[in-house]
Design an enzyme around this catalytic site. Structure first.
Site, mmCIF file in Angstrom:
data_model
loop_
_atom_site.group_PDB
_atom_site.id
_atom_site.type_symbol
_atom_site.label_atom_id
_atom_site.label_comp_id
_atom_site.label_asym_id
_atom_site.label_seq_id
_atom_site.Cartn_x
_atom_site.Cartn_y
_atom_site.Cartn_z
ATOM 1 N N SER A 1 120.111 -56.372 64.085
ATOM 2 C CA SER A 1 119.028 -56.128 63.132
ATOM 3 C C SER A 1 118.326 -54.792 63.390
ATOM 4 O O SER A 1 117.783 -54.192 62.445
ATOM 5 C CB SER A 1 118.018 -57.278 63.188
ATOM 6 O OG SER A 1 117.533 -57.439 64.505
ATOM 7 N N THR A 2 118.321 -54.303 64.621
ATOM 8 C CA THR A 2 117.693 -53.007 64.902
ATOM 9 C C THR A 2 118.641 -51.873 64.518
ATOM 10 O O THR A 2 118.244 -50.915 63.839
ATOM 11 C CB THR A 2 117.310 -52.899 66.395
ATOM 12 O OG1 THR A 2 116.685 -54.110 66.812
ATOM 13 C CG2 THR A 2 116.362 -51.733 66.626
ATOM 14 N N GLU B 1 131.267 -52.817 70.572
ATOM 15 C CA GLU B 1 130.144 -51.955 70.959
ATOM 16 C C GLU B 1 130.485 -51.179 72.229
ATOM 17 O O GLU B 1 130.283 -49.963 72.308
ATOM 18 C CB GLU B 1 128.884 -52.808 71.175
ATOM 19 C CG GLU B 1 128.338 -53.391 69.878
ATOM 20 C CD GLU B 1 127.225 -54.402 70.079
ATOM 21 O OE1 GLU B 1 126.463 -54.604 69.136
ATOM 22 O OE2 GLU B 1 127.146 -55.011 71.161
ATOM 23 N N ASP C 1 122.486 -47.975 69.234
ATOM 24 C CA ASP C 1 122.629 -49.432 69.137
ATOM 25 C C ASP C 1 121.403 -50.121 69.734
ATOM 26 O O ASP C 1 120.677 -49.539 70.545
ATOM 27 C CB ASP C 1 123.900 -49.877 69.889
ATOM 28 C CG ASP C 1 124.408 -51.235 69.407
ATOM 29 O OD1 ASP C 1 123.736 -51.897 68.599
ATOM 30 O OD2 ASP C 1 125.507 -51.625 69.857
ATOM 31 N N GLY C 2 121.202 -51.356 69.351
ATOM 32 C CA GLY C 2 120.154 -52.195 69.919
ATOM 33 C C GLY C 2 120.621 -52.813 71.229
ATOM 34 O O GLY C 2 121.712 -52.527 71.720
ATOM 35 N N LYS D 1 123.937 -56.925 76.258
ATOM 36 C CA LYS D 1 124.241 -56.791 74.836
ATOM 37 C C LYS D 1 125.227 -57.892 74.443
ATOM 38 O O LYS D 1 125.832 -58.526 75.281
ATOM 39 C CB LYS D 1 124.849 -55.418 74.536
ATOM 40 C CG LYS D 1 123.781 -54.320 74.512
ATOM 41 C CD LYS D 1 124.312 -52.988 74.016
ATOM 42 C CE LYS D 1 125.065 -53.051 72.725
ATOM 43 N NZ LYS D 1 124.314 -53.623 71.603
HETATM 44 O O1 LIG Z 1 124.470 -56.492 71.108
HETATM 45 C C1 LIG Z 1 124.174 -56.671 69.960
HETATM 46 C C2 LIG Z 1 125.101 -57.274 68.988
HETATM 47 O O2 LIG Z 1 126.284 -57.681 69.607
HETATM 48 C C3 LIG Z 1 122.832 -56.260 69.474
HETATM 49 O O3 LIG Z 1 122.663 -54.905 69.701
HETATM 50 C C4 LIG Z 1 121.781 -57.026 70.200
HETATM 51 O O4 LIG Z 1 122.066 -58.406 70.050
HETATM 52 C C5 LIG Z 1 120.397 -56.716 69.657
HETATM 53 O O5 LIG Z 1 120.297 -57.185 68.344
HETATM 54 P P1 LIG Z 1 118.950 -57.130 67.528
HETATM 55 O O6 LIG Z 1 118.655 -55.686 67.301
HETATM 56 O O7 LIG Z 1 119.238 -57.893 66.262
HETATM 57 O O8 LIG Z 1 117.884 -57.804 68.372
#
Ligand SMILES: O=C(CO)[C@H](O)[C@H](O)COP(=O)(O)O
Length: 324
Positions: free
Chosen positions: A115-116, A192, A170-171, A183
């Site tokens: 989502s981020t 990722e 990436d988040g 992650k």
């Molecule tokens: O590793 C990930 C997906 O595999 C995301 O970067 C992680 O889960 C963070 O997600 P969000 O920004 O929705 O909190």
């Protein structure tokens, strides 16, 4: 990117005006008030207050949102209002800032998942559309991100044709003081990792709820394993010395979250399963834990991203902080 196992960590408070336009608020360090060059803010409505009504804004700490305390004080017609930023607004701030600060025309970029990261993808699409960015080639880290990027007409490629990325954004689910990460909460950890390992710069974007003192107890560590004899692989994982005390739980239902929302094993974009490792105390040596997981036959990859982060952009009650 050459992973380094130890690093120094520094923090820098970013001037709030830099992000003001994104949400329609102006941000400053607590106690400061800034006015945008036009005397108001550039865009947006804030609970009925038009941007042009707002003459200054302060980032303070008065309202809790999922562990975050961010409010913006607005002055309109002499009256003061407080607006708590939602978690989505914080995610948008860091997603947009990462693109604005680290993505240049003519580069190859990695697009994260979650989502981020979706806000960073949105910003790339927006800047390509406006012409502010040109000649970008993007490598998505999941089918979901690929679909979002396609919907925004972002030119895509894979590592097969582009092995060297300028930057990946990436988040993360957890970030420790050394900028090691957990992650894979969204189930995309393998793509990722393979993409982000190829980037000269790996920029992590989070709200401050993701910061922790030690990886593990705050968020289960996802591990991607092959379906064949997965129960055997889960027992092997549980017996690894560096993972002592973990409780491996097979992810069920939707692969994009670690809630048991189905009866069947969750299946990744690569056709594998995810096992979420639950810890009650911090992992003592995340590097050793990662090495032991990687050496386990049946494990494809794991959600411990150690020594990879170039910079982490954090949105929190002090504004936006960049840790590097
Ligand atoms: O590793 C990930 C997906 O595999 C995301 O970067 C992680 O889960 C963070 O997600 P969000 O920004 O929705 O909190």
């Amino acid at each position: 990117m050459a992973p380094s196992l130890s690093r120094s960590s520094t923090s820098m408070l970013i001037g709030a005006a830099a992000t003001a336009w994104m949400t329609g608020f102006a941000f400053t360090a607590p106690g400061q008030v800034r006015t945008s060059p036009s005397g108001g803010l550039r865009q947006g409505n804030v609970r009925g207050a038009r941007a042009s009504d707002v003459r200054g804004a302060t980032l303070g700490g008065a309202s809790a949102l999922g562990g975050l305390c961010v409010t913006v004080a607005l002055v309109r017609g002499g009256k003061s209002m407080r607006k708590a930023l939602s978690q989505d607004e914080l995610k948008k701030m860091v997603g947009y800032k990462a693109v604005d600060d680290y993505v240049q025309s003519g580069t190859v970029i990695g697009l994260g998942t979650g989502s981020t990261a979706a806000f960073a993808v949105e910003r790339v699409g927006e800047k390509l559309k406006s012409g502010e960015l040109k000649d970008i080639i993007a490598i998505p880290t999941s089918i979901r991100t690929q679909e979002q990027a396609e919907s925004l007409n972002i030119p895509l490629a894979t590592l097969d044709t582009h092995s060297d990325l300028d930057v990946a954004i990436d988040g993360a689910d957890e970030v420790d003081p050394a900028l090691n990460l957990v992650k894979g909460g969204g189930g995309a950890l393998f793509r990722e990792k393979i993409v982000e390992m190829c980037a000269k710069k790996f920029i992590v974007i989070v709200d401050e709820s993701k910061l922790c003192d030690g990886l593990g107890p705050g968020f289960p560590v996802p591990v991607e394993i092959v379906p064949f004899c997965h129960e055997h692989t889960m027992r092997k994982i549980a017996s690894l010395p560096a993972l002592k005390g973990c409780d491996p739980v097979l992810r069920l239902g939707n692969v994009a979250n670690n809630q048991p929302d189905g009866d069947e094993p969750a299946v990744t974009d690569n056709g594998n399963y995810i096992v979420d490792l639950k810890f009650t105390s911090p992992i003592k040596d995340p590097v050793a834990a990662g090495e032991q997981l990687k050496a386990t036959v049946g494990v494809v990859d794991h959600g411990l991203f150690t020594g990879m982060t170039t910079a982490c952009i954090v949105a929190g009650k002090e504004g936006i902080i960049v840790k590097d």
